[in-house]
Enzyme design. Sequence first.
Site, PDB file in Angstrom:
ATOM      1  CE  LYS A 167      21.622  19.830   4.101  1.00 29.91           C
ATOM      2  NZ  LYS A 167      21.599  18.401   3.670  1.00 29.91           N
ATOM      3  CD  GLU A 242      36.639  16.664   8.300  1.00 30.07           C
ATOM      4  OE1 GLU A 242      37.239  16.672   7.195  1.00 30.07           O
ATOM      5  OE2 GLU A 242      36.003  15.700   8.731  1.00 30.07           O
ATOM      6  CB  CYS A 276      37.181  13.384   4.799  1.00 29.73           C
ATOM      7  SG  CYS A 276      37.022  13.190   6.574  1.00 29.73           S
ATOM      8  CD  GLU A 376      37.806  13.756  -0.821  1.00 26.69           C
ATOM      9  OE1 GLU A 376      37.119  14.751  -1.127  1.00 26.69           O
ATOM     10  OE2 GLU A 376      37.980  13.384   0.352  1.00 26.69           O
TER      11      GLU A 376
HETATM   12  P1  ADP Z   1      29.852  14.846  -0.566  1.00 21.26           P
HETATM   13  O1  ADP Z   1      30.260  14.316   0.772  1.00 21.26           O
HETATM   14  O2  ADP Z   1      29.021  13.928  -1.394  1.00 21.26           O
HETATM   15  O3  ADP Z   1      30.917  15.582  -1.321  1.00 21.26           O
HETATM   16  P2  ADP Z   1      28.666  17.407  -0.133  1.00 21.26           P
HETATM   17  O4  ADP Z   1      29.858  18.091   0.321  1.00 21.26           O
HETATM   18  O5  ADP Z   1      28.021  17.838  -1.403  1.00 21.26           O
HETATM   19  O6  ADP Z   1      28.803  15.882  -0.173  1.00 21.26           O
HETATM   20  O7  ADP Z   1      27.561  17.412   1.015  1.00 21.26           O
HETATM   21  C1  ADP Z   1      27.801  17.365   2.387  1.00 21.26           C
HETATM   22  C2  ADP Z   1      26.645  18.067   3.063  1.00 21.26           C
HETATM   23  O8  ADP Z   1      26.590  19.419   2.611  1.00 21.26           O
HETATM   24  C3  ADP Z   1      25.278  17.487   2.764  1.00 21.26           C
HETATM   25  O9  ADP Z   1      24.465  17.591   3.923  1.00 21.26           O
HETATM   26  C4  ADP Z   1      24.761  18.397   1.653  1.00 21.26           C
HETATM   27  O10 ADP Z   1      23.357  18.433   1.577  1.00 21.26           O
HETATM   28  C5  ADP Z   1      25.314  19.724   2.077  1.00 21.26           C
HETATM   29  N1  ADP Z   1      25.515  20.700   1.004  1.00 21.26           N
HETATM   30  C6  ADP Z   1      25.928  20.468  -0.270  1.00 21.26           C
HETATM   31  N2  ADP Z   1      26.011  21.621  -0.961  1.00 21.26           N
HETATM   32  C7  ADP Z   1      25.653  22.627  -0.120  1.00 21.26           C
HETATM   33  C8  ADP Z   1      25.537  24.056  -0.231  1.00 21.26           C
HETATM   34  N3  ADP Z   1      25.822  24.691  -1.383  1.00 21.26           N
HETATM   35  N4  ADP Z   1      25.132  24.757   0.845  1.00 21.26           N
HETATM   36  C9  ADP Z   1      24.877  24.125   2.000  1.00 21.26           C
HETATM   37  N5  ADP Z   1      24.945  22.802   2.167  1.00 21.26           N
HETATM   38  C10 ADP Z   1      25.338  22.040   1.139  1.00 21.26           C
END
Ligand code: ADP
Length: 480
Positions: A167, A242, A276, A376
Amino acid sequence: MFIDGEWVKSNKTLPVVNPTTGATMATVPAATASDVDRAAQAARKAFDEGPWKTTTAQDRGKLLFKLAEAIRQNADDLAKTDTQNMGKPIVEAEFDVNDAANCFEYYGGLATKIHGQTLTVPDNAVSMVMREPVGVVGQIIPWNYPLLMSAWKLGPAMAAGCTSVLKPAEQSPLSALKLAKLMEQVGFPKGVVNIVTGDGPEAGAAMVVHPQIDKIAFTGGTEAGKHIIKNSADTMKRLTMELGGKNPNLVFADADFNAAVDGALFGAFANQGEVCSAGSRLLVEESIYAKFVKELAERGKRVKIGDPMKRETKMGPLVSKEHRERVLSYIAIGKKEAKLVLGGGAPTDGELAKGWFVEPTIFVDVAENARIMREEIFGPVLAVAPFKNEADAIRMANDTPYGLAAGVWTRDVMKGLRVMKEIRAGIQWLNTYHPTYNEAPWGGYKQSGFGRELGLFGIEAYLEVKQLNINLREEPIAWY
Ligand code: ADP
Protein backbone atom coordinates in the site's frame (compact mmCIF):
# COMPACT_ATOMS: atom_id res chain seq x y z
CA MET A 1 -5.13 -0.55 -8.49
CA PHE A 2 -3.53 -3.90 -9.20
CA ILE A 3 -5.00 -7.05 -7.62
CA ASP A 4 -4.42 -10.63 -8.76
CA GLY A 5 -2.94 -9.53 -12.07
CA GLU A 6 -5.85 -7.25 -12.93
CA TRP A 7 -6.35 -3.50 -12.94
CA VAL A 8 -9.38 -2.88 -10.79
CA LYS A 9 -11.48 -0.11 -9.27
CA SER A 10 -13.12 0.20 -5.89
CA ASN A 11 -16.44 1.78 -5.03
CA LYS A 12 -14.72 4.84 -3.57
CA THR A 13 -11.94 7.04 -4.95
CA LEU A 14 -9.15 9.26 -3.67
CA PRO A 15 -7.95 12.43 -5.41
CA VAL A 16 -4.20 12.68 -6.06
CA VAL A 17 -3.03 16.28 -5.76
CA ASN A 18 0.03 17.95 -7.25
CA PRO A 19 1.42 19.95 -4.30
CA THR A 20 3.11 22.48 -6.59
CA THR A 21 -0.14 23.64 -8.13
CA GLY A 22 -2.83 22.34 -5.80
CA ALA A 23 -4.51 20.73 -8.83
CA THR A 24 -5.91 17.21 -8.85
CA MET A 25 -3.68 15.24 -11.21
CA ALA A 26 -5.36 11.83 -10.97
CA THR A 27 -7.96 9.81 -9.12
CA VAL A 28 -7.23 6.39 -7.68
CA PRO A 29 -9.39 3.80 -5.94
CA ALA A 30 -9.74 4.10 -2.17
CA ALA A 31 -9.34 0.46 -1.20
CA THR A 32 -11.81 -0.95 1.31
CA ALA A 33 -11.28 -3.88 3.66
CA SER A 34 -12.85 -6.15 1.05
CA ASP A 35 -10.38 -4.98 -1.64
CA VAL A 36 -7.54 -5.67 0.77
CA ASP A 37 -9.03 -9.09 1.41
CA ARG A 38 -9.05 -9.89 -2.31
CA ALA A 39 -5.44 -8.79 -2.62
CA ALA A 40 -4.40 -10.84 0.42
CA GLN A 41 -6.21 -13.94 -0.90
CA ALA A 42 -4.50 -13.54 -4.29
CA ALA A 43 -1.09 -13.17 -2.66
CA ARG A 44 -1.82 -16.18 -0.42
CA LYS A 45 -2.77 -18.34 -3.38
CA ALA A 46 0.31 -17.30 -5.38
CA PHE A 47 2.44 -18.15 -2.37
CA ASP A 48 0.79 -21.41 -1.20
CA GLU A 49 -0.14 -22.96 -4.52
CA GLY A 50 1.91 -21.17 -7.11
CA PRO A 51 3.03 -19.81 -9.42
CA TRP A 52 5.47 -18.05 -7.07
CA LYS A 53 5.96 -21.17 -4.92
CA THR A 54 7.31 -23.04 -7.96
CA THR A 55 9.32 -20.17 -9.45
CA THR A 56 13.00 -20.89 -8.87
CA ALA A 57 15.30 -18.47 -7.09
CA GLN A 58 17.18 -18.08 -10.40
CA ASP A 59 13.99 -17.01 -12.15
CA ARG A 60 13.02 -14.66 -9.33
CA GLY A 61 16.45 -13.05 -9.63
CA LYS A 62 16.13 -12.71 -13.39
CA LEU A 63 12.74 -11.03 -13.04
CA LEU A 64 14.27 -8.50 -10.64
CA PHE A 65 17.08 -7.76 -13.12
CA LYS A 66 14.52 -7.27 -15.89
CA LEU A 67 12.52 -4.98 -13.64
CA ALA A 68 15.62 -2.86 -12.94
CA GLU A 69 16.17 -2.59 -16.68
CA ALA A 70 12.55 -1.57 -17.26
CA ILE A 71 12.86 1.08 -14.55
CA ARG A 72 15.94 2.53 -16.25
CA GLN A 73 14.09 2.62 -19.58
CA ASN A 74 11.22 4.50 -17.94
CA ALA A 75 13.39 6.64 -15.67
CA ASP A 76 12.22 10.02 -16.93
CA ASP A 77 8.57 9.20 -16.54
CA LEU A 78 9.02 7.68 -13.06
CA ALA A 79 11.05 10.65 -11.82
CA LYS A 80 8.49 13.09 -13.18
CA THR A 81 5.69 11.12 -11.55
CA ASP A 82 7.20 11.35 -8.06
CA THR A 83 8.10 15.01 -8.49
CA GLN A 84 4.63 15.97 -9.65
CA ASN A 85 2.97 13.76 -7.08
CA MET A 86 4.87 14.79 -3.94
CA GLY A 87 6.99 17.82 -4.79
CA LYS A 88 10.60 16.63 -4.55
CA PRO A 89 13.06 18.36 -6.90
CA ILE A 90 13.35 16.49 -10.19
CA VAL A 91 17.10 15.99 -9.80
CA GLU A 92 16.50 14.22 -6.46
CA ALA A 93 13.71 12.14 -8.02
CA GLU A 94 16.14 11.01 -10.73
CA PHE A 95 18.55 9.83 -8.03
CA ASP A 96 15.69 7.92 -6.41
CA VAL A 97 14.83 6.15 -9.67
CA ASN A 98 18.43 5.10 -10.16
CA ASP A 99 18.62 3.92 -6.54
CA ALA A 100 15.41 1.94 -6.98
CA ALA A 101 16.82 0.16 -10.06
CA ASN A 102 20.04 -0.55 -8.16
CA CYS A 103 18.04 -1.91 -5.23
CA PHE A 104 16.18 -4.39 -7.46
CA GLU A 105 19.50 -5.44 -9.02
CA TYR A 106 21.11 -5.89 -5.61
CA TYR A 107 18.29 -8.17 -4.49
CA GLY A 108 18.15 -9.88 -7.89
CA GLY A 109 21.70 -11.01 -7.17
CA LEU A 110 20.83 -12.11 -3.64
CA ALA A 111 17.89 -14.31 -4.67
CA THR A 112 20.29 -17.17 -5.45
CA LYS A 113 22.41 -16.66 -2.33
CA ILE A 114 19.99 -17.62 0.41
CA HIS A 115 21.86 -20.23 2.42
CA GLY A 116 21.22 -22.49 5.36
CA GLN A 117 23.62 -24.14 7.81
CA THR A 118 24.56 -27.59 9.02
CA LEU A 119 25.25 -27.83 12.71
CA THR A 120 27.40 -30.08 14.85
CA VAL A 121 25.09 -31.45 17.55
CA PRO A 122 25.85 -33.69 20.59
CA ASP A 123 24.20 -36.73 19.05
CA ASN A 124 24.53 -39.12 16.14
CA ALA A 125 22.50 -36.77 14.03
CA VAL A 126 22.75 -33.93 11.61
CA SER A 127 20.93 -30.72 12.30
CA MET A 128 20.26 -28.37 9.43
CA VAL A 129 18.98 -24.84 9.21
CA MET A 130 16.88 -23.83 6.24
CA ARG A 131 15.68 -20.39 5.34
CA GLU A 132 12.24 -20.06 3.79
CA PRO A 133 10.16 -17.08 2.73
CA VAL A 134 7.99 -15.59 5.48
CA GLY A 135 4.92 -15.84 3.23
CA VAL A 136 2.50 -13.07 2.35
CA VAL A 137 3.80 -9.67 3.37
CA GLY A 138 1.83 -6.48 3.81
CA GLN A 139 4.04 -3.53 2.93
CA ILE A 140 2.93 -0.06 3.98
CA ILE A 141 4.99 2.86 2.75
CA PRO A 142 5.11 6.64 3.22
CA TRP A 143 4.95 9.49 0.70
CA ASN A 144 8.45 10.97 0.98
CA TYR A 145 10.23 8.50 -1.34
CA PRO A 146 7.32 6.83 -3.14
CA LEU A 147 9.20 4.80 -5.76
CA LEU A 148 12.30 4.13 -3.69
CA MET A 149 10.31 2.87 -0.70
CA SER A 150 8.44 0.50 -3.04
CA ALA A 151 11.84 -0.85 -4.16
CA TRP A 152 13.18 -1.21 -0.60
CA LYS A 153 10.08 -3.24 0.21
CA LEU A 154 9.55 -5.30 -2.94
CA GLY A 155 13.20 -6.02 -3.80
CA PRO A 156 14.02 -8.18 -0.76
CA ALA A 157 10.50 -9.64 -0.50
CA MET A 158 10.56 -10.88 -4.09
CA ALA A 159 14.13 -12.18 -3.80
CA ALA A 160 13.17 -14.12 -0.66
CA GLY A 161 10.17 -15.68 -2.43
CA CYS A 162 7.42 -13.83 -0.57
CA THR A 163 4.30 -12.45 -2.19
CA SER A 164 3.11 -8.95 -1.40
CA VAL A 165 0.22 -6.62 -0.83
CA LEU A 166 1.78 -3.18 -1.00
CA LYS A 167 0.00 0.00 0.00
CA PRO A 168 1.56 3.27 -1.12
CA ALA A 169 0.72 6.39 0.89
CA GLU A 170 -2.62 7.94 -0.02
CA GLN A 171 -0.85 11.18 -1.06
CA SER A 172 1.56 9.54 -3.53
CA PRO A 173 0.27 6.31 -5.07
CA LEU A 174 1.17 6.89 -8.71
CA SER A 175 4.74 5.58 -9.05
CA ALA A 176 3.89 2.33 -7.24
CA LEU A 177 1.12 1.76 -9.79
CA LYS A 178 3.58 2.44 -12.62
CA LEU A 179 6.01 0.03 -11.00
CA ALA A 180 3.30 -2.64 -10.93
CA LYS A 181 2.75 -2.08 -14.67
CA LEU A 182 6.45 -2.70 -15.26
CA MET A 183 6.36 -5.82 -13.05
CA GLU A 184 3.42 -7.10 -15.07
CA GLN A 185 5.27 -6.28 -18.30
CA VAL A 186 8.50 -8.10 -17.38
CA GLY A 187 6.57 -11.20 -16.34
CA PHE A 188 5.96 -11.32 -12.59
CA PRO A 189 3.11 -13.84 -12.31
CA LYS A 190 -0.34 -12.73 -11.23
CA GLY A 191 -1.04 -12.44 -7.53
CA VAL A 192 2.64 -12.10 -6.62
CA VAL A 193 2.48 -8.34 -6.22
CA ASN A 194 -0.75 -6.54 -5.47
CA ILE A 195 -0.92 -2.77 -5.11
CA VAL A 196 -3.83 -1.41 -3.11
CA THR A 197 -4.27 2.33 -3.08
CA GLY A 198 -6.03 3.68 -0.05
CA ASP A 199 -5.65 5.42 3.25
CA GLY A 200 -4.15 4.27 6.55
CA PRO A 201 -7.20 3.96 8.80
CA GLU A 202 -9.15 1.80 6.33
CA ALA A 203 -6.89 0.04 3.81
CA GLY A 204 -3.70 0.02 5.92
CA ALA A 205 -5.58 -1.07 9.04
CA ALA A 206 -7.25 -3.92 7.11
CA MET A 207 -3.82 -5.22 6.10
CA VAL A 208 -2.57 -5.12 9.68
CA VAL A 209 -5.36 -7.38 10.98
CA HIS A 210 -5.68 -9.66 7.96
CA PRO A 211 -5.26 -13.32 8.98
CA GLN A 212 -3.74 -14.34 5.64
CA ILE A 213 -0.93 -11.80 5.88
CA ASP A 214 2.11 -13.13 7.74
CA LYS A 215 4.16 -9.99 8.12
CA ILE A 216 3.86 -6.21 8.02
CA ALA A 217 6.82 -4.15 6.83
CA PHE A 218 6.06 -0.55 7.69
CA THR A 219 7.80 2.73 7.05
CA GLY A 220 6.11 5.83 8.45
CA GLY A 221 5.52 7.90 11.52
CA THR A 222 6.12 6.61 15.06
CA GLU A 223 2.48 7.15 16.08
CA ALA A 224 1.12 5.08 13.17
CA GLY A 225 3.84 2.51 13.92
CA LYS A 226 2.63 2.14 17.51
CA HIS A 227 -0.96 1.55 16.32
CA ILE A 228 0.24 -1.07 13.89
CA ILE A 229 2.29 -2.91 16.52
CA LYS A 230 -0.74 -3.08 18.81
CA ASN A 231 -3.23 -4.02 16.09
CA SER A 232 -1.04 -6.73 14.62
CA ALA A 233 -0.79 -8.65 17.90
CA ASP A 234 -3.88 -10.82 17.50
CA THR A 235 -2.59 -12.36 14.29
CA MET A 236 0.98 -12.48 15.63
CA LYS A 237 2.50 -10.76 12.59
CA ARG A 238 6.19 -10.57 12.01
CA LEU A 239 7.05 -6.87 11.93
CA THR A 240 9.70 -4.54 10.67
CA MET A 241 9.20 -0.93 11.68
CA GLU A 242 11.09 1.99 10.20
CA LEU A 243 9.76 5.01 12.05
CA GLY A 244 10.59 8.61 12.81
CA GLY A 245 13.69 10.39 14.00
CA LYS A 246 15.03 13.64 15.44
CA ASN A 247 18.54 13.05 14.31
CA PRO A 248 21.58 14.82 15.77
CA ASN A 249 24.23 16.21 13.45
CA LEU A 250 27.31 17.05 15.56
CA VAL A 251 29.95 19.50 14.39
CA PHE A 252 33.24 19.60 16.30
CA ALA A 253 35.52 22.65 16.17
CA ASP A 254 38.19 20.68 14.28
CA ALA A 255 35.85 19.76 11.41
CA ASP A 256 36.38 21.02 7.87
CA PHE A 257 34.29 24.18 8.27
CA ASN A 258 32.99 24.46 4.71
CA ALA A 259 32.16 20.80 4.35
CA ALA A 260 30.34 20.83 7.69
CA VAL A 261 28.22 23.89 6.79
CA ASP A 262 27.29 22.24 3.49
CA GLY A 263 26.56 18.94 5.20
CA ALA A 264 24.42 20.59 7.86
CA LEU A 265 22.26 22.29 5.21
CA PHE A 266 21.99 19.19 3.04
CA GLY A 267 21.21 17.02 6.08
CA ALA A 268 18.37 19.32 7.08
CA PHE A 269 16.90 20.43 3.74
CA ALA A 270 17.28 17.62 1.18
CA ASN A 271 13.84 16.44 0.06
CA GLN A 272 12.34 19.51 1.87
CA GLY A 273 13.45 17.96 5.16
CA GLU A 274 10.74 15.35 4.66
CA VAL A 275 13.14 12.57 5.53
CA CYS A 276 13.04 10.26 8.56
CA SER A 277 16.83 10.44 8.80
CA ALA A 278 17.09 14.23 8.32
CA GLY A 279 19.76 15.92 10.44
CA SER A 280 17.14 18.14 12.06
CA ARG A 281 19.07 18.75 15.31
CA LEU A 282 22.35 20.50 14.62
CA LEU A 283 24.73 20.58 17.60
CA VAL A 284 27.86 22.69 17.17
CA GLU A 285 30.93 22.96 19.45
CA GLU A 286 30.80 26.16 21.46
CA SER A 287 34.14 27.59 20.25
CA ILE A 288 32.97 27.80 16.59
CA TYR A 289 29.24 28.18 17.27
CA ALA A 290 28.83 31.89 16.50
CA LYS A 291 30.85 31.73 13.28
CA PHE A 292 29.14 28.52 12.17
CA VAL A 293 25.63 29.79 12.75
CA LYS A 294 26.36 33.00 10.84
CA GLU A 295 27.67 31.11 7.83
CA LEU A 296 24.80 28.61 7.98
CA ALA A 297 22.18 31.37 7.81
CA GLU A 298 24.10 33.08 5.01
CA ARG A 299 24.55 29.96 2.91
CA GLY A 300 21.04 28.77 3.66
CA LYS A 301 19.81 31.62 1.43
CA ARG A 302 21.20 29.67 -1.52
CA VAL A 303 18.67 26.85 -1.10
CA LYS A 304 16.66 27.58 -4.22
CA ILE A 305 12.96 27.08 -3.58
CA GLY A 306 10.64 26.74 -6.56
CA ASP A 307 8.91 24.55 -9.12
CA PRO A 308 10.39 21.10 -8.48
CA MET A 309 10.23 20.27 -12.19
CA LYS A 310 12.94 22.90 -12.84
CA ARG A 311 16.43 21.45 -12.71
CA GLU A 312 17.85 24.34 -10.68
CA THR A 313 15.29 23.92 -7.88
CA LYS A 314 16.70 22.56 -4.64
CA MET A 315 13.51 22.67 -2.59
CA GLY A 316 9.98 21.94 -3.77
CA PRO A 317 6.65 22.23 -1.95
CA LEU A 318 5.66 20.08 1.02
CA VAL A 319 3.50 17.10 0.21
CA SER A 320 0.10 18.50 1.18
CA LYS A 321 -1.82 21.40 2.62
CA GLU A 322 -2.36 19.52 5.89
CA HIS A 323 1.32 18.73 6.23
CA ARG A 324 2.28 22.34 5.52
CA GLU A 325 -0.10 23.51 8.24
CA ARG A 326 1.55 21.11 10.68
CA VAL A 327 5.05 22.32 9.75
CA LEU A 328 3.99 25.99 9.97
CA SER A 329 2.51 25.35 13.40
CA TYR A 330 5.92 24.10 14.55
CA ILE A 331 7.53 27.22 13.08
CA ALA A 332 5.08 29.32 15.12
CA ILE A 333 6.11 27.38 18.23
CA GLY A 334 9.78 27.84 17.30
CA LYS A 335 9.35 31.61 17.06
CA LYS A 336 8.35 31.62 20.73
CA GLU A 337 11.05 29.17 21.78
CA ALA A 338 14.19 30.29 19.95
CA LYS A 339 15.86 32.78 17.62
CA LEU A 340 14.93 32.63 13.93
CA VAL A 341 17.85 33.30 11.56
CA LEU A 342 16.47 32.06 8.23
CA GLY A 343 13.07 31.63 6.60
CA GLY A 344 10.15 31.09 8.90
CA GLY A 345 7.33 31.62 6.42
CA ALA A 346 5.39 30.32 3.48
CA PRO A 347 6.38 32.13 0.27
CA THR A 348 3.52 33.92 -1.42
CA ASP A 349 5.12 35.46 -4.51
CA GLY A 350 4.11 34.46 -8.04
CA GLU A 351 3.87 30.78 -8.84
CA LEU A 352 4.86 29.80 -5.31
CA ALA A 353 1.55 31.06 -3.94
CA LYS A 354 -0.28 28.13 -5.51
CA GLY A 355 1.76 25.35 -3.90
CA TRP A 356 2.40 24.12 -0.37
CA PHE A 357 5.83 25.74 -0.04
CA VAL A 358 7.65 26.49 3.21
CA GLU A 359 10.91 28.43 3.33
CA PRO A 360 14.04 26.70 4.55
CA THR A 361 13.97 27.68 8.20
CA ILE A 362 16.74 27.80 10.81
CA PHE A 363 16.32 28.41 14.54
CA VAL A 364 19.42 28.93 16.70
CA ASP A 365 20.10 28.93 20.46
CA VAL A 366 17.37 26.34 20.82
CA ALA A 367 16.96 25.03 24.37
CA GLU A 368 17.36 21.31 24.95
CA ASN A 369 13.78 20.95 26.14
CA ALA A 370 12.23 23.09 23.36
CA ARG A 371 9.59 21.28 21.34
CA ILE A 372 11.35 22.10 18.06
CA MET A 373 14.45 20.40 19.49
CA ARG A 374 12.60 17.27 20.62
CA GLU A 375 9.73 16.58 18.21
CA GLU A 376 9.96 15.35 14.64
CA ILE A 377 8.72 18.11 12.31
CA PHE A 378 9.36 16.34 8.99
CA GLY A 379 9.86 19.58 7.10
CA PRO A 380 12.56 22.17 6.31
CA VAL A 381 13.08 23.30 9.89
CA LEU A 382 16.50 23.07 11.52
CA ALA A 383 17.07 23.51 15.27
CA VAL A 384 20.62 24.51 16.26
CA ALA A 385 22.32 24.57 19.67
CA PRO A 386 25.87 24.64 21.05
CA PHE A 387 27.65 21.89 22.99
CA LYS A 388 30.63 22.21 25.33
CA ASN A 389 32.78 19.15 24.75
CA GLU A 390 32.78 15.53 23.59
CA ALA A 391 30.88 14.18 26.61
CA ASP A 392 28.29 16.94 26.33
CA ALA A 393 27.86 16.24 22.60
CA ILE A 394 27.20 12.55 23.25
CA ARG A 395 24.77 13.29 26.06
CA MET A 396 22.80 15.77 23.94
CA ALA A 397 22.82 13.49 20.89
CA ASN A 398 21.30 10.67 22.93
CA ASP A 399 18.78 12.88 24.73
CA THR A 400 15.85 11.79 22.54
CA PRO A 401 13.36 8.95 22.43
CA TYR A 402 14.43 8.35 18.83
CA GLY A 403 17.51 6.54 17.50
CA LEU A 404 17.46 6.48 13.73
CA ALA A 405 20.43 8.41 12.35
CA ALA A 406 23.28 10.72 13.36
CA GLY A 407 26.10 12.69 11.75
CA VAL A 408 29.51 13.58 13.19
CA TRP A 409 31.94 16.13 11.72
CA THR A 410 35.57 16.12 12.85
CA ARG A 411 39.01 15.66 11.30
CA ASP A 412 39.96 13.53 14.32
CA VAL A 413 38.80 10.11 13.19
CA MET A 414 39.52 8.49 16.58
CA LYS A 415 37.27 11.00 18.31
CA GLY A 416 34.66 10.61 15.59
CA LEU A 417 34.56 6.87 16.00
CA ARG A 418 34.43 7.15 19.81
CA VAL A 419 31.41 9.42 19.54
CA MET A 420 29.67 7.21 16.95
CA LYS A 421 30.14 4.19 19.20
CA GLU A 422 28.38 6.01 22.04
CA ILE A 423 25.43 7.29 20.00
CA ARG A 424 22.43 4.99 20.12
CA ALA A 425 21.28 5.25 16.52
CA GLY A 426 21.23 2.69 13.72
CA ILE A 427 22.60 4.82 10.85
CA GLN A 428 25.57 7.14 11.29
CA TRP A 429 27.79 9.22 9.05
CA LEU A 430 31.23 10.70 9.66
CA ASN A 431 32.05 13.84 7.65
CA THR A 432 29.04 13.43 5.39
CA TYR A 433 25.28 13.24 5.71
CA HIS A 434 22.63 11.17 3.93
CA PRO A 435 24.44 8.77 1.58
CA THR A 436 22.41 5.56 1.68
CA TYR A 437 23.71 2.29 0.32
CA ASN A 438 21.63 -0.68 -0.80
CA GLU A 439 24.36 -2.85 0.73
CA ALA A 440 24.09 -1.40 4.26
CA PRO A 441 21.36 -2.19 6.84
CA TRP A 442 18.90 0.64 7.43
CA GLY A 443 16.85 1.01 10.59
CA GLY A 444 16.61 2.48 14.04
CA TYR A 445 17.23 2.08 17.74
CA LYS A 446 14.72 3.03 20.43
CA GLN A 447 11.43 4.54 19.18
CA SER A 448 12.74 4.78 15.63
CA GLY A 449 11.68 1.17 15.20
CA PHE A 450 13.17 -2.28 14.85
CA GLY A 451 14.32 -4.66 12.16
CA ARG A 452 16.55 -3.63 9.30
CA GLU A 453 15.97 -3.04 5.61
CA LEU A 454 18.56 -3.20 2.83
CA GLY A 455 21.73 -5.28 2.69
CA LEU A 456 21.86 -8.89 3.81
CA PHE A 457 19.88 -7.96 6.93
CA GLY A 458 17.11 -6.73 4.65
CA ILE A 459 16.54 -10.13 3.07
CA GLU A 460 16.72 -11.87 6.47
CA ALA A 461 13.67 -9.84 7.44
CA TYR A 462 11.69 -11.74 4.79
CA LEU A 463 12.92 -15.21 5.77
CA GLU A 464 11.78 -17.70 8.39
CA VAL A 465 14.33 -20.05 9.92
CA LYS A 466 13.57 -23.76 10.13
CA GLN A 467 15.63 -26.46 11.84
CA LEU A 468 15.61 -30.00 10.44
CA ASN A 469 17.10 -32.78 12.54
CA ILE A 470 18.10 -36.05 10.90
CA ASN A 471 18.74 -39.06 13.11
CA LEU A 472 21.64 -41.28 11.89
CA ARG A 473 21.21 -44.08 14.49
CA GLU A 474 19.51 -47.27 13.27
CA GLU A 475 18.46 -48.52 16.74
CA PRO A 476 15.23 -47.30 18.40
CA ILE A 477 15.38 -44.83 21.29
CA ALA A 478 14.08 -47.63 23.59
CA TRP A 479 12.76 -45.18 26.17
CA TYR A 480 9.70 -47.22 27.15
P1 ADP B 1 3.53 10.26 7.84
O1 ADP B 1 4.73 9.83 7.07
O2 ADP B 1 2.74 11.37 7.24
O3 ADP B 1 3.72 10.36 9.33
P2 ADP B 1 1.99 7.92 8.39
O4 ADP B 1 2.94 7.27 9.27
O5 ADP B 1 0.67 8.35 8.92
O6 ADP B 1 2.58 9.09 7.60
O7 ADP B 1 1.74 7.01 7.10
C1 ADP B 1 2.67 6.17 6.49
C2 ADP B 1 1.89 5.05 5.83
O8 ADP B 1 1.16 4.34 6.83
C3 ADP B 1 0.86 5.50 4.82
O9 ADP B 1 0.81 4.55 3.76
C4 ADP B 1 -0.44 5.48 5.63
O10 ADP B 1 -1.58 5.32 4.83
C5 ADP B 1 -0.22 4.29 6.52
N1 ADP B 1 -0.95 4.30 7.78
C6 ADP B 1 -1.23 5.37 8.58
N2 ADP B 1 -1.91 4.98 9.67
C7 ADP B 1 -2.07 3.63 9.59
C8 ADP B 1 -2.69 2.63 10.42
N3 ADP B 1 -3.29 2.96 11.58
N4 ADP B 1 -2.67 1.35 10.01
C9 ADP B 1 -2.05 1.02 8.87
N5 ADP B 1 -1.47 1.90 8.04
C10 ADP B 1 -1.46 3.20 8.39
